[in-house]
Design a protein around this motif. Structure first.
Motif, short mmCIF file in Angstrom:
data_model
loop_
_atom_site.label_atom_id
_atom_site.label_comp_id
_atom_site.label_asym_id
_atom_site.label_seq_id
_atom_site.Cartn_x
_atom_site.Cartn_y
_atom_site.Cartn_z
N VAL A 252 0.71 -1.19 -0.09
CA VAL A 252 0.05 0.05 0.08
C VAL A 252 0.78 1.16 -0.20
CG1 VAL A 252 -1.85 1.27 1.40
CG2 VAL A 252 -1.71 -1.06 1.38
N ASP A 253 0.45 2.19 -0.75
CA ASP A 253 1.35 3.40 -0.71
C ASP A 253 0.71 4.33 0.00
OD1 ASP A 253 -0.88 4.79 -2.19
OD2 ASP A 253 0.16 4.79 -4.11
N SER A 254 1.46 5.63 0.24
CA SER A 254 0.88 6.84 0.98
C SER A 254 -0.30 7.35 0.75
CB SER A 254 1.98 7.99 0.91
OG SER A 254 1.85 8.56 -0.18
N ARG A 255 -1.08 7.14 -0.51
CA ARG A 255 -2.29 7.58 -0.94
C ARG A 255 -3.44 6.41 -0.22
NH1 ARG A 255 0.35 9.20 -6.74
NH2 ARG A 255 1.10 7.39 -5.99
N GLY A 256 -2.65 5.35 -0.03
CA GLY A 256 -3.74 4.25 0.36
C GLY A 256 -4.18 3.22 -0.67
N ILE A 290 6.61 -6.97 -3.43
CA ILE A 290 6.89 -5.56 -3.52
C ILE A 290 6.84 -4.98 -1.98
CG2 ILE A 290 5.41 -3.38 -4.24
CD1 ILE A 290 3.52 -5.48 -5.82
N PHE A 291 7.72 -3.78 -2.04
CA PHE A 291 7.98 -2.87 -0.86
C PHE A 291 7.70 -1.68 -1.29
CE2 PHE A 291 9.61 -0.95 2.81
CZ PHE A 291 9.40 -1.77 3.78
N ILE A 292 6.90 -0.97 -0.61
CA ILE A 292 6.69 0.45 -0.72
C ILE A 292 7.14 1.21 0.69
CG2 ILE A 292 5.23 2.50 -1.36
CD1 ILE A 292 3.63 0.37 -2.99
N THR A 293 8.36 2.32 0.39
CA THR A 293 8.58 2.83 1.87
C THR A 293 7.60 4.11 2.04
OG1 THR A 293 9.77 4.47 0.58
CG2 THR A 293 10.91 2.47 1.06
N PRO A 294 7.67 4.58 3.37
CA PRO A 294 6.60 5.60 3.70
C PRO A 294 6.59 6.88 2.92
CG PRO A 294 7.69 4.63 5.56
CD PRO A 294 8.39 4.13 4.58
N ASP A 295 7.82 6.95 2.10
CA ASP A 295 7.93 8.05 1.29
C ASP A 295 7.76 7.68 -0.10
OD1 ASP A 295 10.32 7.11 1.18
OD2 ASP A 295 11.44 8.55 1.13
N ASP A 296 7.09 6.53 -0.36
CA ASP A 296 6.66 5.94 -1.89
C ASP A 296 7.76 5.51 -2.51
OD1 ASP A 296 4.13 5.92 -1.06
OD2 ASP A 296 3.67 8.01 -2.18
N GLU A 297 8.92 4.98 -2.02
CA GLU A 297 10.01 4.30 -2.86
C GLU A 297 9.37 3.03 -3.05
OE1 GLU A 297 13.89 4.17 -1.37
OE2 GLU A 297 14.23 6.39 -1.51
N VAL A 298 9.53 2.58 -4.16
CA VAL A 298 8.79 1.32 -4.72
C VAL A 298 10.06 0.29 -5.24
CG1 VAL A 298 7.47 -0.22 -6.07
CG2 VAL A 298 6.69 2.07 -5.67
N TRP A 299 10.26 -0.58 -4.68
CA TRP A 299 11.02 -1.83 -4.58
C TRP A 299 10.51 -3.33 -4.86
CZ3 TRP A 299 16.44 -0.52 -4.29
CH2 TRP A 299 16.69 0.80 -3.89
N VAL A 300 10.86 -3.81 -5.66
CA VAL A 300 10.57 -5.05 -6.18
C VAL A 300 11.52 -6.26 -6.17
CG1 VAL A 300 8.38 -4.38 -7.21
CG2 VAL A 300 10.48 -4.74 -8.53
N ILE A 301 11.34 -7.58 -5.89
CA ILE A 301 12.19 -8.71 -6.37
C ILE A 301 11.47 -9.36 -7.32
CG2 ILE A 301 11.59 -10.00 -4.39
CD1 ILE A 301 14.96 -10.15 -5.80
N THR A 302 12.22 -9.50 -8.55
CA THR A 302 11.07 -9.91 -9.50
C THR A 302 11.95 -10.75 -10.66
OG1 THR A 302 9.80 -9.37 -11.25
CG2 THR A 302 11.68 -8.05 -11.26
N HIS A 303 11.32 -11.55 -11.38
CA HIS A 303 12.10 -12.47 -12.47
C HIS A 303 11.46 -12.11 -13.89
CE1 HIS A 303 12.68 -14.75 -8.65
NE2 HIS A 303 13.67 -15.05 -9.40
N ARG A 304 12.11 -12.34 -14.88
CA ARG A 304 11.78 -12.02 -16.26
C ARG A 304 10.32 -12.35 -16.50
NH1 ARG A 304 15.63 -10.99 -19.74
NH2 ARG A 304 17.02 -12.11 -18.52
N ASP A 305 10.12 -13.80 -16.47
CA ASP A 305 8.77 -14.33 -16.27
C ASP A 305 8.65 -15.45 -15.25
OD1 ASP A 305 9.67 -16.85 -17.61
OD2 ASP A 305 9.73 -15.46 -19.37
N ASN A 306 7.48 -15.91 -15.09
CA ASN A 306 7.55 -16.96 -13.98
C ASN A 306 7.95 -18.52 -14.38
OD1 ASN A 306 6.74 -17.52 -11.33
ND2 ASN A 306 5.15 -19.17 -12.11
N VAL A 307 7.96 -18.63 -15.80
CA VAL A 307 8.70 -19.91 -16.26
C VAL A 307 10.21 -19.76 -15.78
CG1 VAL A 307 9.67 -21.33 -18.03
CG2 VAL A 307 7.39 -20.48 -18.35
N GLU A 308 10.82 -18.78 -16.03
CA GLU A 308 12.32 -18.58 -15.51
C GLU A 308 12.28 -18.53 -13.97
OE1 GLU A 308 15.13 -14.76 -15.70
OE2 GLU A 308 15.04 -15.86 -17.78
N ASN A 309 11.28 -17.96 -13.12
CA ASN A 309 11.43 -18.03 -12.09
C ASN A 309 11.28 -19.51 -11.30
OD1 ASN A 309 10.52 -17.62 -9.15
ND2 ASN A 309 8.38 -17.50 -9.72
N ILE A 310 10.39 -20.39 -11.98
CA ILE A 310 10.17 -21.45 -11.28
C ILE A 310 11.43 -22.53 -11.79
CG2 ILE A 310 8.90 -23.74 -11.27
CD1 ILE A 310 7.58 -21.15 -9.59
#
Length: 379
Positions: A252-256, A290-310
Motif C-alpha cells: 500500500v502506498d501513502s495515498r492508500g 513488492i515493498f513501498i517505503t513511507p515516502d513511496d519508494e517502490v522496490w520489487v524482487i522480480t523475474h523475467r517471467d514465471n517460467v524462468e522463476n520456477i
C-alpha cells in the motif's frame, strides 16, 4: 563488463526497447578516458584501457563486438551501486548450536532495525531475530507448527505478521513473539469471509486496515479493518483487469492505493482502497514481492517471467527500484530472492529460497579496488 574483451576491440551499443534505457543511478564521469566515449544507441565505443570500466550509465543498450556477437545487456534503468553481505545471520555464527536457515521465505525489519527471518528449516525456530549486523537476538514460533512459512511484514507498531500458506492462516505476533490475532481457520481452505486458501502476503492501509493476498488457492485480495473484521474482497481467476492468477504480494502506498503482484500473469495491478482498478504495470515480469517505503519508494524482487522463476528456482532474480507515478525502472541489479524489505536506515534485505538472507547497503568498489580485494580476501 569489458574484462574479457581484448584491448582495442571496437564495440558499439544497440538501443533496447523503452524501459531499458536511462542512466539514472551512475556517475556520468565514472569513465573519462580518450578511448571510451559516452555511448548513445548506435554509437561506436572503443574498448577502454585495461583497468578502466566502461561508463555503465551511458551504455544503455546491448553490447555487440566488431564481429556482430551479442554481449551483455545493461541493468534496467542503470546499475545501482550497492554491496552485499550474502551470509547475513550466519556470519558471525551467533545462532544456537547446529542452527541454520532452511529455505528463507521472508524477511522484515522493525523500528529498531532488528531483522526478522521467516524460514522453513527443521532445526531452528521458524522466526529468528537478529540485530542489524547479523548477530542472533532471539527466536520464536516453534509452537505454532506452521504448515508452510511464506510471508512476513512488520506494522508501524512493530507487530509481526506472517502468512502460513500451508495451514491457510494469517497471524499477528507481538514483537517478542506473543500471538495476538489469527485470521482464517487453521487447516481449512475456503472462499468464505472467514477462510483463505493458501494466503501469500499481507499489507497495512492508512488506518491500519489489512489487505491479504489470498493468492495460491484463491485469486483475490481480502480487506479487513484494524481489528480483523471482514470488510470486502475483490478478484476472480483470469487475466483481465481485476482478475488474478496467483496474488503473490500486496503493498500500500501513502495515498492508500493497493499494489497486487499478479505473478502468473506477469504484472502488478493497482487499485484504490475499495478495490477499484486504477491501472497495471506489465513490464516488470513475474514479481515475487513488492515493498513501498513511507515516502513511496517502490522496490520489487522480480523475474523475467514465471517460467524462468520456477525453472531457475528464483536464482535469476532482479531487484528493481520503480517510480511510483510512471512505473519507470530507476535502477536494477541481480539477486536471487523471494522477499524484499527496506529498513528505516535505507539498507534492504532479501529473503532467498536458497537458504540465505542478503543484506544490501550503499557502497561501491572501483575497478582497481575490486581487483585488489580479489587478491587479498579469502576465496
Amino acid at each position: 563488463m569489458q574484462r574479457g574483451l581484448r584491448h582495442g576491440l571496437l564495440v558499439f551499443v544497440v538501443g533496447l526497447a523503452a524501459g531499458c534505457s536511462g542512466g539514472g543511478m551512475d556517475d556520468p564521469d565514472a569513465l573519462a578516458t580518450p578511448n571510451a566515449m559516452a555511448a548513445a544507441p548506435g554509437t561506436q565505443v572503443l574498448q577502454p584501457p585495461a583497468g578502466v570500466d566502461i561508463d555503465r550509465s551511458a551504455a544503455v543498450g546491448q553490447v555487440v563486438d566488431a564481429q556482430g556477437r551479442l554481449g551483455w545487456y545493461p541493468h534496467e534503468g542503470g546499475l545501482m551501486r550497492y554491496r552485499v553481505n550474502i551470509r547475513f545471520g550466519m556470519e558471525p555464527n551467533t545462532m544456537p548450536d547446529a542452527w541454520h536457515f532452511g529455505r528463507v521465505s521472508a524477511v522484515a525489519t522493525d523500528s529498531n532495525n532488528h531483522v526478522f527471518v521467516f524460514h522453513r528449516g527443521d532445526v531452528a525456530d521458524p522466526i529468528i531475530v537478529f540485530d542489524s549486523e547479523g548477530s542472533y537476538l532471539r527466536s520464536f514460533g516453534r509452537d505454532m507448527d506452521f504448515g508452510n512459512e511464506h510471508g512476513m511484514r512488520i506494522d508501524r507498531y512493530d507487530n509481526v505478521w506472517v502468512t502460513d500458506n500451508g495451514n491457510h492462516t494469517v497471524m499477528k505476533f507481538s514483537n517478542d513473539g506473543e500471538l495476538l490475532m489469527k485470521l482464517g481457520i487453521e487447516g481449512q481452505a475456503g472462499t468464505t469471509d472467514e477462510t483463505f486458501d493458501r494466503p501469500a502476503d499481507i499489507a497495512f492501509g492508512l488506518n491500519d486496515e489489512l489487505y491479504v493476498a489470498d493468492g495460491y488457492g484463491n485469486s483475490r485480495v481480502v480487506k479487513y479493518d484494524a481489528e480483523g473484521n471482514f470488510v470486502k474482497t475483490w478478484g476472480t481467476p483470469g487475466s483481465a483487469p481485476g482478475e488474478f492468477d496467483l496474488v503473490h504480494s500486496v503493498a500500500v502506498d501513502s495515498r492508500g492505493n493497493v499494489y497486487a503482484s499478479d505473478r502468473e500473469n506477469n504484472r502488478i495491478q493497482i487499485f484504490d482502497s475499495e478495490g477499484n482498478f486504477l491501472g497495471m504495470w506489465t513490464h516488470l515480469g513475474a514479481t515475487q514481492n513488492i515493498f513501498i517505503t513511507p515516502d513511496d519508494e517502490v522496490w520489487v524482487i522480480t523475474h523475467r517471467d514465471n517460467v524462468e522463476n520456477i525453472t531457475y528456482d528464483t536464482l535469476a532474480g532482479r531487484i528493481m527500484r520503480v517510480d511510483i507515478d510512471t512505473g519507470e525502472i530507476l535502477g536494477a541489479m541481480e539477486s536471487p530472492g523471494h522477499w524484499i524489505d527496506v529498513s528505516h536506515t535505507g539498507e534492504f534485505f532479501v529473503g532467498s529460497l536458497t537458504g540465505n538472507v542478503f543484506r544490501w547497503y550503499e557502497d561501491w568498489m572501483e575497478t582497481e579496488e575490486a581487483a585488489q580485494a580479489e587478491r587479498t580476501e579469502d576465496p
